[in-house]
Scaffold this motif. Structure first.
Motif, PDB file in Angstrom:
ATOM      1  N   ALA A 136     -10.186  -2.612   4.637  1.00 28.82           N
ATOM      2  CA  ALA A 136      -8.733  -2.791   4.631  1.00 28.82           C
ATOM      3  C   ALA A 136      -8.339  -4.044   5.401  1.00 28.82           C
ATOM      4  O   ALA A 136      -9.008  -4.450   6.354  1.00 28.82           O
ATOM      5  CB  ALA A 136      -8.050  -1.576   5.252  1.00 28.82           C
ATOM      6  N   ARG A 137      -7.242  -4.661   4.983  1.00 30.60           N
ATOM      7  CA  ARG A 137      -6.749  -5.816   5.723  1.00 30.60           C
ATOM      8  C   ARG A 137      -6.021  -5.358   6.984  1.00 30.60           C
ATOM      9  O   ARG A 137      -5.473  -4.253   7.043  1.00 30.60           O
ATOM     10  CB  ARG A 137      -5.808  -6.660   4.856  1.00 30.60           C
ATOM     11  N   LYS A 138      -6.027  -6.212   8.009  1.00 31.83           N
ATOM     12  CA  LYS A 138      -5.355  -5.878   9.253  1.00 31.83           C
ATOM     13  C   LYS A 138      -3.838  -5.888   9.057  1.00 31.83           C
ATOM     14  O   LYS A 138      -3.306  -6.618   8.218  1.00 31.83           O
ATOM     15  CB  LYS A 138      -5.746  -6.859  10.360  1.00 31.83           C
TER      16      LYS A 138
ATOM     17  N   ARG B 120      -4.491  -4.702  16.092  1.00 29.67           N
ATOM     18  CA  ARG B 120      -5.376  -3.624  16.522  1.00 29.67           C
ATOM     19  C   ARG B 120      -5.559  -2.573  15.433  1.00 29.67           C
ATOM     20  O   ARG B 120      -6.490  -1.766  15.501  1.00 29.67           O
ATOM     21  CB  ARG B 120      -4.819  -2.953  17.785  1.00 29.67           C
ATOM     22  N   VAL B 121      -4.660  -2.560  14.459  1.00 32.35           N
ATOM     23  CA  VAL B 121      -4.702  -1.540  13.416  1.00 32.35           C
ATOM     24  C   VAL B 121      -4.735  -2.204  12.043  1.00 32.35           C
ATOM     25  O   VAL B 121      -4.505  -3.407  11.902  1.00 32.35           O
ATOM     26  CB  VAL B 121      -3.499  -0.576  13.519  1.00 32.35           C
ATOM     27  N   ALA B 122      -5.030  -1.392  11.034  1.00 30.28           N
ATOM     28  CA  ALA B 122      -5.189  -1.906   9.677  1.00 30.28           C
ATOM     29  C   ALA B 122      -4.332  -1.123   8.694  1.00 30.28           C
ATOM     30  O   ALA B 122      -3.819  -0.043   8.996  1.00 30.28           O
ATOM     31  CB  ALA B 122      -6.659  -1.824   9.265  1.00 30.28           C
ATOM     32  N   GLU B 123      -4.211  -1.670   7.499  1.00 35.24           N
ATOM     33  CA  GLU B 123      -3.480  -1.009   6.418  1.00 35.24           C
ATOM     34  C   GLU B 123      -4.397   0.013   5.744  1.00 35.24           C
ATOM     35  O   GLU B 123      -4.749  -0.101   4.580  1.00 35.24           O
ATOM     36  CB  GLU B 123      -2.955  -2.034   5.416  1.00 35.24           C
TER      37      GLU B 123
ATOM     38  N   TYR C 156       0.807  -1.221   0.000  1.00 39.68           N
ATOM     39  CA  TYR C 156       0.000   0.000   0.000  1.00 39.68           C
ATOM     40  C   TYR C 156       0.837   1.266   0.000  1.00 39.68           C
ATOM     41  O   TYR C 156       0.352   2.337  -0.340  1.00 39.68           O
ATOM     42  CB  TYR C 156      -1.058  -0.032   1.084  1.00 39.68           C
ATOM     43  N   GLU C 157       2.121   1.160   0.307  1.00 38.42           N
ATOM     44  CA  GLU C 157       3.002   2.322   0.155  1.00 38.42           C
ATOM     45  C   GLU C 157       3.089   2.786  -1.303  1.00 38.42           C
ATOM     46  O   GLU C 157       3.368   3.952  -1.567  1.00 38.42           O
ATOM     47  CB  GLU C 157       4.399   2.002   0.677  1.00 38.42           C
ATOM     48  N   SER C 158       2.818   1.880  -2.248  1.00 33.70           N
ATOM     49  CA  SER C 158       2.902   2.256  -3.669  1.00 33.70           C
ATOM     50  C   SER C 158       1.845   3.298  -4.029  1.00 33.70           C
ATOM     51  O   SER C 158       2.120   4.224  -4.805  1.00 33.70           O
ATOM     52  CB  SER C 158       2.760   1.026  -4.567  1.00 33.70           C
ATOM     53  N   VAL C 159       0.641   3.184  -3.460  1.00 30.19           N
ATOM     54  CA  VAL C 159      -0.382   4.179  -3.774  1.00 30.19           C
ATOM     55  C   VAL C 159      -0.196   5.443  -2.939  1.00 30.19           C
ATOM     56  O   VAL C 159      -0.646   6.523  -3.340  1.00 30.19           O
ATOM     57  CB  VAL C 159      -1.810   3.601  -3.648  1.00 30.19           C
ATOM     58  N   MET C 160       0.480   5.328  -1.776  1.00 36.14           N
ATOM     59  CA  MET C 160       0.898   6.543  -1.062  1.00 36.14           C
ATOM     60  C   MET C 160       1.805   7.377  -1.964  1.00 36.14           C
ATOM     61  O   MET C 160       1.639   8.594  -2.093  1.00 36.14           O
ATOM     62  CB  MET C 160       1.679   6.192   0.208  1.00 36.14           C
TER      63      MET C 160
ATOM     64  N   ALA D 139      -7.274  12.135   0.486  1.00 36.94           N
ATOM     65  CA  ALA D 139      -7.308  10.787  -0.077  1.00 36.94           C
ATOM     66  C   ALA D 139      -7.398   9.756   1.035  1.00 36.94           C
ATOM     67  O   ALA D 139      -6.964   9.989   2.165  1.00 36.94           O
ATOM     68  CB  ALA D 139      -6.067  10.535  -0.930  1.00 36.94           C
ATOM     69  N   ASN D 140      -7.949   8.596   0.681  1.00 37.58           N
ATOM     70  CA  ASN D 140      -8.176   7.500   1.619  1.00 37.58           C
ATOM     71  C   ASN D 140      -7.736   6.220   0.928  1.00 37.58           C
ATOM     72  O   ASN D 140      -8.281   5.862  -0.127  1.00 37.58           O
ATOM     73  CB  ASN D 140      -9.667   7.441   1.980  1.00 37.58           C
ATOM     74  N   GLY D 141      -6.717   5.538   1.481  1.00 37.20           N
ATOM     75  CA  GLY D 141      -6.151   4.372   0.814  1.00 37.20           C
ATOM     76  C   GLY D 141      -6.078   3.155   1.704  1.00 37.20           C
ATOM     77  O   GLY D 141      -6.088   3.259   2.933  1.00 37.20           O
ATOM     78  N   PHE D 142      -5.982   1.976   1.049  1.00 37.62           N
ATOM     79  CA  PHE D 142      -5.976   0.703   1.780  1.00 37.62           C
ATOM     80  C   PHE D 142      -4.989  -0.281   1.173  1.00 37.62           C
ATOM     81  O   PHE D 142      -4.753  -0.288  -0.038  1.00 37.62           O
ATOM     82  CB  PHE D 142      -7.346  -0.008   1.691  1.00 37.62           C
ATOM     83  N   GLY D 143      -4.485  -1.177   2.031  1.00 38.86           N
ATOM     84  CA  GLY D 143      -4.106  -2.506   1.594  1.00 38.86           C
ATOM     85  C   GLY D 143      -5.407  -3.284   1.619  1.00 38.86           C
ATOM     86  O   GLY D 143      -6.023  -3.463   2.673  1.00 38.86           O
TER      87      GLY D 143
END
Length: 356
Positions: free
Chosen positions: A253-255, A261-264, A133-137, A276-280
């Protein structure tokens, strides 16, 4: 000081004098759009054109859709919705075999109108298969810099706030932001399995002097702290990537493999404005169904309504490859790149109504 009372413009947007004042920003909008399309072409994305009319507009608690009746040849009607995002259709295309896709088109969200919100707006959404998901960041930062370059802006601006898009972005975990700006240990309110404890959050809010609203559900309290204490401090001076959202606030998003406790999930901010709002992306169809059901139960509790699940989407999710995706508010990007104070000023033909 309270805001000045709203007064509608002396003349509507379509009068020649008003249009002449708005036209330079609208032409800048077109240049930014063309540049973004060029970026996606250079990155080997296919531009796709998802239909706006859907059986389900999305299954998140606080998203509100416009509905319509589709009448068949038999004269019978079926309830349909204008999509709040092209996400479901685009993920079906990933399941079909596409690997790098983007869209730039209109979406609709009800109950949203103001300086940063418009009921019909333009969303840029894109996906990369089998990339972190860093790629879309990185894509998002590149597009913000591109918008600034195209408009000749050295900084992005919203009212009295500025952001240098060419500076190194700040990547900040949500828990770190809550500690820094609100004095709250957010992870102490989340169990190892991702479940949340609203009473612990209430106690921390009281201890830091924050007012407690009537609705003390964890999600609502989280949102209040985020909006009132955290967001105004993000994207000042440089772009902020607010990362690692609580799993309870990341339905699609996947954990994180590091901390359940947090997600991608991340959001990108400039000038205190979410862009913008992005996910793994989550690809476990059973888990996605459970999350959607929980979201719709909460929507029923809060708003007395629920939306149907897109069964085709859930079926497609079972064969969708691992991917990362992001949605960007195109109009907001144009606002910040041109210094416009209200979203209506960067839209060619605003929807009639009050834009306070």
């Amino acid at each position: 000081m309270p805001p000045a009372p709203y007064s509608p413009p002396a003349s509507p947007w379509w009068t020649p004098a008003v249009h002449a004042d708005r036209r330079p920003i609208l032409l800048a909008r077109n240049r930014v759009e063309a540049a973004m399309r060029g970026y996606f072409a250079e990155q080997d994305f296919l531009l796709v054109d998802p239909p706006a009319l859907q059986r389900s507009p999305g299954n998140e608690t606080h998203l509100h859709a416009f509905n319509a009746t589709m009448i068949g040849n038999d004269g019978l009607g079926q309830v349909m919705y204008l999509h709040t995002s092209p996400e479901f259709t685009m993920k079906k295309l990933l399941a079909a075999g596409e690997r790098r896709i983007a869209s730039l088109g209109h979406v609709w969200r009800n109950r949203e109108r103001g300086p940063l919100h418009h009921p019909e707006f333009t969303m840029v959404e894109w996906y990369r298969v089998e990339q972190a998901y860093e790629s879309v960041m990185d894509d998002c930062v590149a597009l913000l810099r591109l918008a600034a370059s195209i408009t000749g802006a050295s900084t992005l601006r919203f009212r009295d706030r500025e952001c240098d898009p060419f500076a190194e972005p700040e990547r900040l975990a949500v828990a770190e932001a809550f500690d820094r700006f609100a004095g709250i240990d957010l992870l102490a309110t989340i169990s190892a399995d991702g479940s949340t404890d609203s009473q612990t959050l209430v106690a921390q809010m009281r201890a830091t002097g924050l007012t407690i609203p009537q609705d003390t559900s964890w999600s609502y309290l989280f949102s209040r702290v985020l909006v009132e204490k955290v967001e105004p401090n993000l994207g000042l001076g440089c772009i902020t990537i607010l990362d690692e959202y609580p799993a309870a606030e990341a339905a699609l998003a996947r954990k994180s493999t590091r901390d359940g406790r947090v997600a991608e999930r991340f959001e990108v901010y400039a000038c205190g404005v979410e862009l913008a709002n992005g996910f793994g992306e989550l690809t476990d169809a059973g888990e996605q169904r459970r999350r959607f059901a929980a979201e719709m139960n909460e929507k029923q509790r809060l708003y007395g309504e629920r939306y149907p699940l897109d069964e085709d989407f859930l079926a497609a999710l079972a064969i969708m490859p691992a991917a990362s995706g992001i949605a960007m508010g195109f109009d907001r990007v144009v606002m910040l790149a041109t210094g416009a104070p209200k979203i209506d000023q960067v839209i060619w033909a605003p929807v009639a109504g009050d834009d306070r």
